[in-house]
Write an enzyme that holds these catalytic residues in place. Structure first.
Site, PDB file in Angstrom:
ATOM      1  N   GLU A 155       6.466  -2.155  -0.338  1.00 23.92           N
ATOM      2  CA  GLU A 155       5.332  -2.272  -1.260  1.00 23.92           C
ATOM      3  C   GLU A 155       5.853  -1.897  -2.629  1.00 23.92           C
ATOM      4  OE1 GLU A 155       3.399  -0.443  -3.525  1.00 23.92           O
ATOM      5  OE2 GLU A 155       1.537   0.029  -2.514  1.00 23.92           O
ATOM      6  N   CYS A 203      -0.387   1.922  -7.765  1.00 19.62           N
ATOM      7  CA  CYS A 203       0.236   0.595  -7.776  1.00 19.62           C
ATOM      8  C   CYS A 203      -0.785  -0.520  -7.926  1.00 19.62           C
ATOM      9  CB  CYS A 203       1.050   0.394  -6.508  1.00 19.62           C
ATOM     10  SG  CYS A 203       0.101   0.581  -4.988  1.00 19.62           S
TER      11      CYS A 203
END
Length: 486
Positions: A247, A281
């Site tokens: 990720e 994020c």
């Protein structure tokens, strides 16, 4: 407070060969000195994991579930201690530490249950001459590199599926936030977790981390971090064929269309952007605002930015803490100053809050008239900066939203016309598109596309990153040799 300082290797807490000071970014004080792993410590962890794999892979699902639930019970019992570690190593507002801790509890619960739902799959033989089963097996030793922004949440997303799948896991937390991860190592030792099943260590420099990655022992390498770090790990790990689950970076666009619920949009944009000091994020980065609602929406965003309470402590009303360190603060300040110099308008924040003279705080910031050539537009800010980009031409909106080197993780759309929103969602090249809201949970897949990563955190898809599939075929007639040339 006595923070945990030892690495957890081969089933025991021990001293590594290196030392690293841990600073509270809210106070700029050193709150602990932790031990870090050198090359010998790293090799010991690798060998321990390699030795543990055959035994762990052979354990029953029920036995793995038992260990996961023992660890979960300790995490529940040590809630305040674990949250205190995060509170001090990140300067994170106390209320926001709950999510970190809760995700670890939920991950251990969810994957203990989810692994029991995995069943063999029977394949139909077209000729009727053979029987076929697809079975799931643990992939092997896993190596996990964690980002610092959610120390326990990031750990939770890795330890849950790895333990459930039967993969020994070596966890390398960020050296900026090792305390909560080291605390989990303490809990693993306390419950008597078998040697090598979980190991937790910061490394004494990047060379040691590279040695872990370059080893041929790990079969799975997983990361939560930047795209640049992901590229480096894949290059370093090319000594053998490995599975990757990553990720990575994001530069999330927000589409505020002319029929949007502006209060809802402003609440979500500011709520996600100013929580955790924007170090998320999936945080909204580039907010594209239709000209017809630009003035009204801008006023709402600025009002929320100015109302946000910045600080450190355990009071529930603190919304924004410090950024992780002085280097991050200087980078963010530089993005703001550069944007203003290039023509952006600073409407709120942009510098240290007036009431705080220590700590790496950046006041919740709003920039208007941001353009495509500015660094704050092109880069993932990872800080409490909202960049407003007015638009009139909807024909170019998707092109602008998708024009991002580090895009591909999350996008947001606000519109009362759901058909219109779905049309935009279909054209956005992002792994997640959130329409008129935001939702994350352990059972919902989380992952990007393109430069934002491969594989998934959360959901059954994450579990599959730690499993391999094997086909077992049995001839129903021993004289039948069909398919030998396949």
């Amino acid at each position: 407070m006595n923070f945990p300082t030892k690495i957890y290797v081969d089933g025991e807490l021990c001293e590594g060969t290196g030392r690293k000071d841990v600073e509270n970014p809210a106070t700029e004080e050193v709150i602990a000195t932790v031990t870090t792993a050198g090359f010998e410590d790293a090799d010991r962890a690798l060998q321990s994991a390699k030795k543990a794999f055959p035994k762990l892979a052979a354990t029953s699902v029920a036995e793995r579930q038992g260990w996961m639930r023992k660890l979960r019970d300790e995490v529940v019992a040590q809630e305040e201690f674990l949250r205190d570690c995060i509170h001090h190593e990140m300067g994170k507002p106390w209320e926001q530490t709950h999510e970190d801790w809760d995700r670890l509890v939920v991950s251990l619960e969810y994957y203990a249950e989810e692994i029991a739902r995995m069943h063999d799959q029977t394949l139909v033989d077209r000729a009727g001459t053979h029987s076929h089963r697809m079975v799931h097996e643990p992939a092997g030793v896993a190596l996990a590199f964690l980002a610092w922004n959610f120390p326990l949440l990031n750990l939770a997303f890795k330890i849950g599926p790895a333990m459930a799948a039967g993969c020994p896991i070596i966890i390398r937390p960020s050296d900026a936030t090792p305390l909560s991860a080291y605390a989990v190592g303490m809990l693993c030792e306390k419950i008597g977790l078998p040697k090598g099943v979980v190991q937790i260590l910061c490394t004494d420099g990047y060379g040691v981390a590279d040695a872990l990655t370059a080893s041929t022992i790990p079969q799975v390498v997983t990361l939560i971090g930047s795209t640049k770090t992901g590229q480096h790990i894949m290059r370093t790990g090319a000594t053998s064929i490995k599975r990757y689950s990553m990720e990575l970076g994001g530069n999330a666009p927000v589409l505020v269309l002319d029929d949007a619920d502006l209060d809802l949009a402003a609440d979500i944009v500011c709520g996600v952007k100013y929580s955790n000091a924007g170090q998320i994020c999936v945080s909204p980065n580039r907010v594209f605002v239709a000209g017809a609602v630009r003035e009204a929406f801008t006023e709402k965003v600025v009002a929320r930015a100015k109302a946000a309470k910045v600080g450190f402590g355990k009071t529930a009303d603190i919304t924004t803490g410090p950024v992780i360190d002085g280097r991050a603060w200087k980078r963010l300040k530089g993005l703001v100053d550069s944007a203003v110099a290039d023509g952006a308008t600073l409407l709120a924040g942009g510098d240290r809050p007036a009431h705080l003279n220590i700590g790496h705080y950046l006041a919740p910031t709003v920039l208007d008239n941001v353009t495509e050539t500015m660094d704050v537009y092109r880069q993932e800010t990872f800080g409490p900066i909202v960049s407003l980009i007015p638009f009139e031409d909807e024909a170019r909106l998707l092109e602008m939203a998708n024009d991002c080197e580090e895009g591909g993780l999350t996008a947001y759309i606000f519109s009362r016309d759901l058909a219109r929103a779905e049309t935009y969602a279909a054209g956005l090249r992002y792994g997640e598109v959130q329409i008129n809201g935001v939702k994350y949970d352990i059972d919902l897949p989380h992952g990007g596309i393109g430069q934002s990563g491969i594989g998934h955190d959360c959901s059954t898809l994450a579990l599959h990153d730690y499993l391999v599939q094997k086909r077992i075929t049995r001839a129903l007639d021993n004289n039948n040799f069909e398919g030998v040339n396949a």
